[in-house]
Design a protein around this motif. Sequence first.
Motif, PDB file in Angstrom:
ATOM      1  N   LYS A   1      88.218  61.949  76.580  1.00  0.00           N
ATOM      2  CA  LYS A   1      88.875  62.371  77.809  1.00  0.00           C
ATOM      3  C   LYS A   1      90.374  62.444  77.577  1.00  0.00           C
ATOM      4  O   LYS A   1      90.946  61.604  76.908  1.00  0.00           O
ATOM      5  CB  LYS A   1      88.578  61.399  78.944  1.00  0.00           C
ATOM      6  CG  LYS A   1      87.152  61.463  79.431  1.00  0.00           C
ATOM      7  CD  LYS A   1      86.956  60.578  80.635  1.00  0.00           C
ATOM      8  CE  LYS A   1      85.524  60.684  81.127  1.00  0.00           C
ATOM      9  NZ  LYS A   1      85.288  59.860  82.311  1.00  0.00           N
ATOM     10  N   MET A   2      90.965  63.485  78.185  1.00  0.00           N
ATOM     11  CA  MET A   2      92.418  63.661  78.089  1.00  0.00           C
ATOM     12  C   MET A   2      92.971  63.927  79.482  1.00  0.00           C
ATOM     13  O   MET A   2      92.277  64.464  80.346  1.00  0.00           O
ATOM     14  CB  MET A   2      92.743  64.848  77.178  1.00  0.00           C
ATOM     15  CG  MET A   2      92.211  64.686  75.775  1.00  0.00           C
ATOM     16  SD  MET A   2      92.595  66.126  74.762  1.00  0.00           S
ATOM     17  CE  MET A   2      91.710  67.403  75.615  1.00  0.00           C
TER      18      MET A   2
ATOM     19  N   GLY B   1      96.098  68.031  88.028  1.00  0.00           N
ATOM     20  CA  GLY B   1      94.816  68.537  87.537  1.00  0.00           C
ATOM     21  C   GLY B   1      93.848  67.434  87.164  1.00  0.00           C
ATOM     22  O   GLY B   1      94.228  66.285  86.955  1.00  0.00           O
ATOM     23  N   PRO B   2      92.553  67.786  87.080  1.00  0.00           N
ATOM     24  CA  PRO B   2      91.546  66.785  86.686  1.00  0.00           C
ATOM     25  C   PRO B   2      91.617  66.494  85.183  1.00  0.00           C
ATOM     26  O   PRO B   2      92.107  67.307  84.403  1.00  0.00           O
ATOM     27  CB  PRO B   2      90.219  67.470  87.043  1.00  0.00           C
ATOM     28  CG  PRO B   2      90.521  68.934  86.925  1.00  0.00           C
ATOM     29  CD  PRO B   2      91.958  69.095  87.327  1.00  0.00           C
TER      30      PRO B   2
ATOM     31  N   THR C   1     101.519  63.062  79.117  1.00  0.00           N
ATOM     32  CA  THR C   1     100.080  62.770  79.007  1.00  0.00           C
ATOM     33  C   THR C   1      99.745  61.812  77.873  1.00  0.00           C
ATOM     34  O   THR C   1      98.767  61.080  77.958  1.00  0.00           O
ATOM     35  CB  THR C   1      99.282  64.064  78.773  1.00  0.00           C
ATOM     36  OG1 THR C   1      99.674  64.636  77.511  1.00  0.00           O
ATOM     37  CG2 THR C   1      99.502  65.060  79.894  1.00  0.00           C
ATOM     38  N   ARG C   2     100.539  61.868  76.799  1.00  0.00           N
ATOM     39  CA  ARG C   2     100.251  61.072  75.597  1.00  0.00           C
ATOM     40  C   ARG C   2      98.813  61.323  75.103  1.00  0.00           C
ATOM     41  O   ARG C   2      98.128  60.420  74.635  1.00  0.00           O
ATOM     42  CB  ARG C   2     100.446  59.587  75.853  1.00  0.00           C
ATOM     43  CG  ARG C   2     101.829  59.243  76.350  1.00  0.00           C
ATOM     44  CD  ARG C   2     102.571  58.457  75.321  1.00  0.00           C
ATOM     45  NE  ARG C   2     103.825  57.973  75.833  1.00  0.00           N
ATOM     46  CZ  ARG C   2     104.998  58.365  75.370  1.00  0.00           C
ATOM     47  NH1 ARG C   2     105.060  59.241  74.406  1.00  0.00           N
ATOM     48  NH2 ARG C   2     106.113  57.876  75.857  1.00  0.00           N
TER      49      ARG C   2
END
Length: 195
Positions: A85-86, A93-94, A151-152
């Motif tokens: 998952k990112m 956004g999801p 976001t890393r």
Amino acid sequence: MKKMIVALLAGSLSLFASPTQAQGTAPSTSIEYGEKVHVEDGSAITLYNHALSWTQEKFPYKPKTDIQVNPETKEISLTGTSKIKMAAAKASGPDQERILHFNFQFRATEQGYSYSVGTFRVVPEEKEPTVMVLLEEYVKQLGQDRANARTRNDRRVTAQANAIASDVASAFRSYMNSQPVVKDGEVGLPPDGEE
């Protein structure tokens, strides 16, 4: 005395500089876990059969593909599947999911066995499941994304792949440690008079 104080100050500054440099470097993404395990009084066929049983019944990351077993060389290999998952590039956004494939390999000898978890590959586009990118290259691309400072995702993906490798290795080793290992031909209780 002054030279000693200057040397101590210089040494102290170099200690503070090291962590700062480490934070600025990209995370290491070459993920592979491997181990050689020595087994006394073991037999290659028994170890092989235990590993085969684990891959058939207990392997945690499915679907399994590219399963190859060779009783003659006591080798097993397969490809496991998971998801990573990112964070979305846009804050609202999801989360995004990507399919992750990796290889598990096992080989038994009369001295013990070796196994490895590695060769991680990401499927960048769900619409094209046969197109895969090596994890190292994918993480490099994520690191170059404009939103990565927020976001890393490069670090997220690396951490998740490391967790998968560790989970597979510990599950396999735990299973192998729980199985009795006997020499060929030694089944059941010893003959009368032997202890």
